[in-house]
Enzyme design. Structure first.
Site, PDB file in Angstrom:
ATOM      1  N   THR A 125       0.823  -1.203   0.000  1.00  0.00           N
ATOM      2  CA  THR A 125       0.000   0.000   0.000  1.00  0.00           C
ATOM      3  C   THR A 125       0.861   1.260   0.000  1.00  0.00           C
ATOM      4  OG1 THR A 125      -1.392   1.306   1.498  1.00  0.00           O
ATOM      5  CG2 THR A 125      -0.138  -0.424   2.521  1.00  0.00           C
ATOM      6  N   ASP A 126       0.305   2.351  -0.510  1.00  0.00           N
ATOM      7  CA  ASP A 126       1.032   3.630  -0.472  1.00  0.00           C
ATOM      8  C   ASP A 126       1.180   4.132   0.971  1.00  0.00           C
ATOM      9  OD1 ASP A 126      -1.620   4.371   0.001  1.00  0.00           O
ATOM     10  OD2 ASP A 126      -1.669   5.920  -1.550  1.00  0.00           O
ATOM     11  N   GLU A 127       0.406   3.540   1.898  1.00  0.00           N
ATOM     12  CA  GLU A 127       0.463   4.017   3.287  1.00  0.00           C
ATOM     13  C   GLU A 127       1.816   3.753   3.937  1.00  0.00           C
ATOM     14  OE1 GLU A 127      -3.097   3.528   5.622  1.00  0.00           O
ATOM     15  OE2 GLU A 127      -4.339   3.347   3.829  1.00  0.00           O
ATOM     16  N   TYR A 153      -1.390  -0.421  11.191  1.00  0.00           N
ATOM     17  CA  TYR A 153      -1.653  -1.083   9.893  1.00  0.00           C
ATOM     18  C   TYR A 153      -0.507  -0.847   8.925  1.00  0.00           C
ATOM     19  CZ  TYR A 153      -3.291  -1.403   5.059  1.00  0.00           C
ATOM     20  OH  TYR A 153      -3.376  -1.673   3.716  1.00  0.00           O
ATOM     21  N   LYS A 157       2.326  -3.462   7.247  1.00  0.00           N
ATOM     22  CA  LYS A 157       2.507  -3.656   5.802  1.00  0.00           C
ATOM     23  C   LYS A 157       3.953  -3.345   5.410  1.00  0.00           C
ATOM     24  CE  LYS A 157      -0.204  -4.520   3.100  1.00  0.00           C
ATOM     25  NZ  LYS A 157      -0.671  -5.857   2.590  1.00  0.00           N
TER      26      LYS A 157
HETATM   27  P1  NAD Z   1     -10.108  -6.746   2.860  1.00  0.00           P
HETATM   28  O1  NAD Z   1     -10.022  -6.454   4.310  1.00  0.00           O
HETATM   29  O2  NAD Z   1     -11.338  -6.402   2.105  1.00  0.00           O
HETATM   30  O3  NAD Z   1      -9.837  -8.305   2.612  1.00  0.00           O
HETATM   31  C1  NAD Z   1      -8.853  -9.010   3.290  1.00  0.00           C
HETATM   32  C2  NAD Z   1      -9.105 -10.507   3.065  1.00  0.00           C
HETATM   33  O4  NAD Z   1      -8.048 -11.231   3.702  1.00  0.00           O
HETATM   34  C3  NAD Z   1     -10.417 -10.990   3.692  1.00  0.00           C
HETATM   35  O5  NAD Z   1     -11.098 -11.836   2.787  1.00  0.00           O
HETATM   36  C4  NAD Z   1      -9.960 -11.769   4.930  1.00  0.00           C
HETATM   37  O6  NAD Z   1     -10.826 -12.831   5.273  1.00  0.00           O
HETATM   38  C5  NAD Z   1      -8.595 -12.289   4.463  1.00  0.00           C
HETATM   39  N1  NAD Z   1      -7.697 -12.574   5.578  1.00  0.00           N
HETATM   40  C6  NAD Z   1      -7.432 -11.784   6.651  1.00  0.00           C
HETATM   41  N2  NAD Z   1      -6.581 -12.399   7.478  1.00  0.00           N
HETATM   42  C7  NAD Z   1      -6.284 -13.590   6.914  1.00  0.00           C
HETATM   43  C8  NAD Z   1      -5.431 -14.668   7.268  1.00  0.00           C
HETATM   44  N3  NAD Z   1      -4.720 -14.650   8.412  1.00  0.00           N
HETATM   45  N4  NAD Z   1      -5.352 -15.735   6.447  1.00  0.00           N
HETATM   46  C9  NAD Z   1      -6.075 -15.777   5.307  1.00  0.00           C
HETATM   47  N5  NAD Z   1      -6.902 -14.802   4.926  1.00  0.00           N
HETATM   48  C10 NAD Z   1      -7.000 -13.715   5.711  1.00  0.00           C
HETATM   49  O7  NAD Z   1      -8.827  -6.031   2.221  1.00  0.00           O
HETATM   50  P2  NAD Z   1      -8.644  -5.343   0.785  1.00  0.00           P
HETATM   51  O8  NAD Z   1      -9.091  -3.924   0.883  1.00  0.00           O
HETATM   52  O9  NAD Z   1      -9.181  -6.224  -0.262  1.00  0.00           O
HETATM   53  O10 NAD Z   1      -7.060  -5.307   0.699  1.00  0.00           O
HETATM   54  C11 NAD Z   1      -6.352  -6.407   0.134  1.00  0.00           C
HETATM   55  C12 NAD Z   1      -4.863  -6.121   0.171  1.00  0.00           C
HETATM   56  O11 NAD Z   1      -4.590  -4.921  -0.564  1.00  0.00           O
HETATM   57  C13 NAD Z   1      -4.323  -5.876   1.571  1.00  0.00           C
HETATM   58  O12 NAD Z   1      -3.060  -6.486   1.660  1.00  0.00           O
HETATM   59  C14 NAD Z   1      -4.198  -4.366   1.677  1.00  0.00           C
HETATM   60  O13 NAD Z   1      -3.155  -4.012   2.537  1.00  0.00           O
HETATM   61  C15 NAD Z   1      -3.870  -3.998   0.241  1.00  0.00           C
HETATM   62  N6  NAD Z   1      -4.296  -2.649  -0.187  1.00  0.00           N
HETATM   63  C16 NAD Z   1      -5.591  -2.250  -0.020  1.00  0.00           C
HETATM   64  C17 NAD Z   1      -5.984  -0.999  -0.480  1.00  0.00           C
HETATM   65  C18 NAD Z   1      -7.422  -0.534  -0.355  1.00  0.00           C
HETATM   66  O14 NAD Z   1      -7.721   0.623  -0.697  1.00  0.00           O
HETATM   67  N7  NAD Z   1      -8.362  -1.360   0.093  1.00  0.00           N
HETATM   68  C19 NAD Z   1      -5.055  -0.152  -1.098  1.00  0.00           C
HETATM   69  C20 NAD Z   1      -3.730  -0.602  -1.248  1.00  0.00           C
HETATM   70  C21 NAD Z   1      -3.374  -1.861  -0.807  1.00  0.00           C
HETATM   71  P1  TYD Z   2     -10.531   4.460   4.801  1.00  0.00           P
HETATM   72  O1  TYD Z   2     -11.556   4.085   3.799  1.00  0.00           O
HETATM   73  O2  TYD Z   2     -10.569   3.841   6.157  1.00  0.00           O
HETATM   74  O3  TYD Z   2      -9.109   4.227   4.109  1.00  0.00           O
HETATM   75  P2  TYD Z   2      -7.604   4.666   4.605  1.00  0.00           P
HETATM   76  O4  TYD Z   2      -7.652   5.052   6.011  1.00  0.00           O
HETATM   77  O5  TYD Z   2      -6.841   3.392   4.396  1.00  0.00           O
HETATM   78  O6  TYD Z   2      -7.193   5.769   3.679  1.00  0.00           O
HETATM   79  O7  TYD Z   2     -10.574   6.043   5.006  1.00  0.00           O
HETATM   80  C1  TYD Z   2     -10.405   6.936   3.916  1.00  0.00           C
HETATM   81  C2  TYD Z   2     -10.391   8.332   4.480  1.00  0.00           C
HETATM   82  O8  TYD Z   2     -11.711   8.638   4.991  1.00  0.00           O
HETATM   83  C3  TYD Z   2      -9.448   8.518   5.649  1.00  0.00           C
HETATM   84  O9  TYD Z   2      -8.872   9.819   5.584  1.00  0.00           O
HETATM   85  C4  TYD Z   2     -10.355   8.420   6.885  1.00  0.00           C
HETATM   86  C5  TYD Z   2     -11.663   8.967   6.371  1.00  0.00           C
HETATM   87  N1  TYD Z   2     -12.879   8.372   6.985  1.00  0.00           N
HETATM   88  C6  TYD Z   2     -13.871   9.223   7.489  1.00  0.00           C
HETATM   89  O10 TYD Z   2     -13.772  10.456   7.456  1.00  0.00           O
HETATM   90  N2  TYD Z   2     -14.989   8.645   8.028  1.00  0.00           N
HETATM   91  C7  TYD Z   2     -15.156   7.285   8.095  1.00  0.00           C
HETATM   92  O11 TYD Z   2     -16.182   6.820   8.631  1.00  0.00           O
HETATM   93  C8  TYD Z   2     -14.132   6.435   7.554  1.00  0.00           C
HETATM   94  C9  TYD Z   2     -14.272   4.942   7.612  1.00  0.00           C
HETATM   95  C10 TYD Z   2     -13.010   7.034   7.007  1.00  0.00           C
END
Ligand code: NAD
Ligand code: TYD
Length: 345
Positions: A125-127, A153, A157
């Protein structure tokens, strides 16, 4: 070609599996997912009868089970999406983040070393780069930006990324890493900003904006992320990091207003903006994320295809048309799906 996709019952992993099944009709996909609160097996229901797909309910931290699976399936490629992914939950309780995101990654990479693979891809992630100031719009994250995390988090990562690079150097494991900006689209779990706001507005519930809502995120339609990972695992250079993002920076408050306006326009809500409620800010809240995607564009030819204005409308429409999917989550029904599907098998 056999690919193990971990975390495939979650948001991005499920979109990635759908993409790969369609884009590569000769590939076999094995999904490992623990089905935590964020995993929803009903998302993958359309694939359950495919001979090219197998679902395994398992924890990536379970070394014995992971090794058994590798021995059975001999995967060519492993793509690790499995993670605890919600910043707010990591602030409440960091431990499970360290377990899944760090230990889980090391177990998967050990399995890759033991059984041999052609590519291990870590979805990051970019985080991991921390945040950028709001008053420096000229600054972006490049692959050379130092890791500088803010939340448990992002720290977990970042630790996984460092471990992946160490496995590359020490054991010559063929690793790639991608660091993507915030995704949005179908199957996004309703604790995250965009789906939460859509669903709360539809239900006439408050729309909780943290602080002033001035924090900036760089939004990418999930399908564009999936296509980028597909390119990286096939054409990306081993040992490299690729940033993924589409120059789509938006303030949180503007996103929430946009969602309200679109729902009003569709006649689903009436002046939804009146539901906006400013609440206490997130601890350590990152101000701005912004990706420079030059490397993946110039090396692999990747460009995002969905503009935010179109993607957000598509996403809102998806939530309107798939109420059963999110309603089951809100009512907790989805967690019994596995038992109903597999309890008697
Ligand atoms: P999500 O929380 O929607 O899904 C995570 C999945 O992983 C779930 O299905 C959960 O059951 C499974 N999981 C959790 N712990 C587990 C374990 N111990 N063993 C097996 N499975 C397990 O997450 P997402 O938003 O789909 O993100 C997926 C990946 O992409 C993550 O690694 C996250 O860090 C990365 N990512 C997400 C975003 C975003 O905007 N959502 C952006 C950049 C990177
Ligand atoms: P989120 O979807 O949790 O993603 P991330 O924290 O990984 O960027 O949040 C996106 C942005 O929205 C973040 O700046 C936090 C804000 N946010 C709110 O203002 N209200 C909310 O209820 C949530 C879940 C997030």
């Amino acid at each position: 070609m056999t690919i193990i996709v971990t975390g495939g019952a979650g948001f991005i992993g499920s979109n990635f599996i759908f993409h790969m099944m369609e884009a590569h009709p000769d590939y076999r996909i094995i999904c490992i997912d623990k089905l935590t609160y964020a995993g929803n097996l009903s998302t993958l229901a359309p694939l359950m009868n495919s001979s090219r797909f197998r679902f395994v309910k398992e924890d990536i931290c379970n070394r014995e089970a992971v090794y058994d699976l590798f021995q059975q399936e001999h995967p060519d490629i492993v793509v690790n999406f499995a993670a605890e992914s919600h910043v707010d939950r990591s602030i409440e309780n960091p431990e499970i983040f360290l377990q899944t995101n760090i230990i889980g990654t090391s177990v998967l990479m050990d399995a890759c070393r033991k059984y041999g693979i052609t590519r291990y891809h870590q979805v990051s992630t970019d985080e991991v780069y921390g945040d950028l100031p709001l008053d420096r719009p000229d600054l972006f994250f490049t692959e050379e930006t130092p890791i500088h995390t803010s939340s448990p988090y992002s720290s977990s990562k970042a630790a996984a990324d460092l471990l992946a690079m160490a496995y590359r150097r020490t054991y010559e494991l063929p690793v790639t890493i991608s660091r993507c900006s915030n995704n949005y689209g179908p199957y996004h779990f309703p604790e995250k900003l965009i789906p939460l706001m859509i669903i709360n507005a539809l239900n006439g519930k408050p729309l909780p904006v943290y602080g002033e809502g001035l924090n900036v995120r760089d939004w990418l339609y999930v399908e564009d992320h999936c296509k980028a990972i597909d390119l990286v695992i096939h054409n990306g250079r081993v040992g490299e990091v690729y940033n993924i993002g589409g120059h789509n920076e938006m303030k949180n408050i503007d996103i929430v207003r946009l969602i309200c306006q679109e729902l009003d326009r569709l006649g689903k809500t009436d002046n939804a903006e009146r539901l906006i409620t400013h609440v206490t800010d997130r601890k350590g809240h990152d101000m701005r994320y912004a990706i420079d995607p030059t490397k993946i564009h110039s090396e692999l030819g990747w460009l995002p295809e969905t503009k935010f204005a179109d993607g957000i409308k598509k996403t809102i429409r998806w939530y309107l048309e798939n109420e059963e999917w999110w309603d089951n989550i809100i009512r907790g029904e989805y967690q019994t799906y596995y038992e109903r599907m597999y309890g008697n098998r």
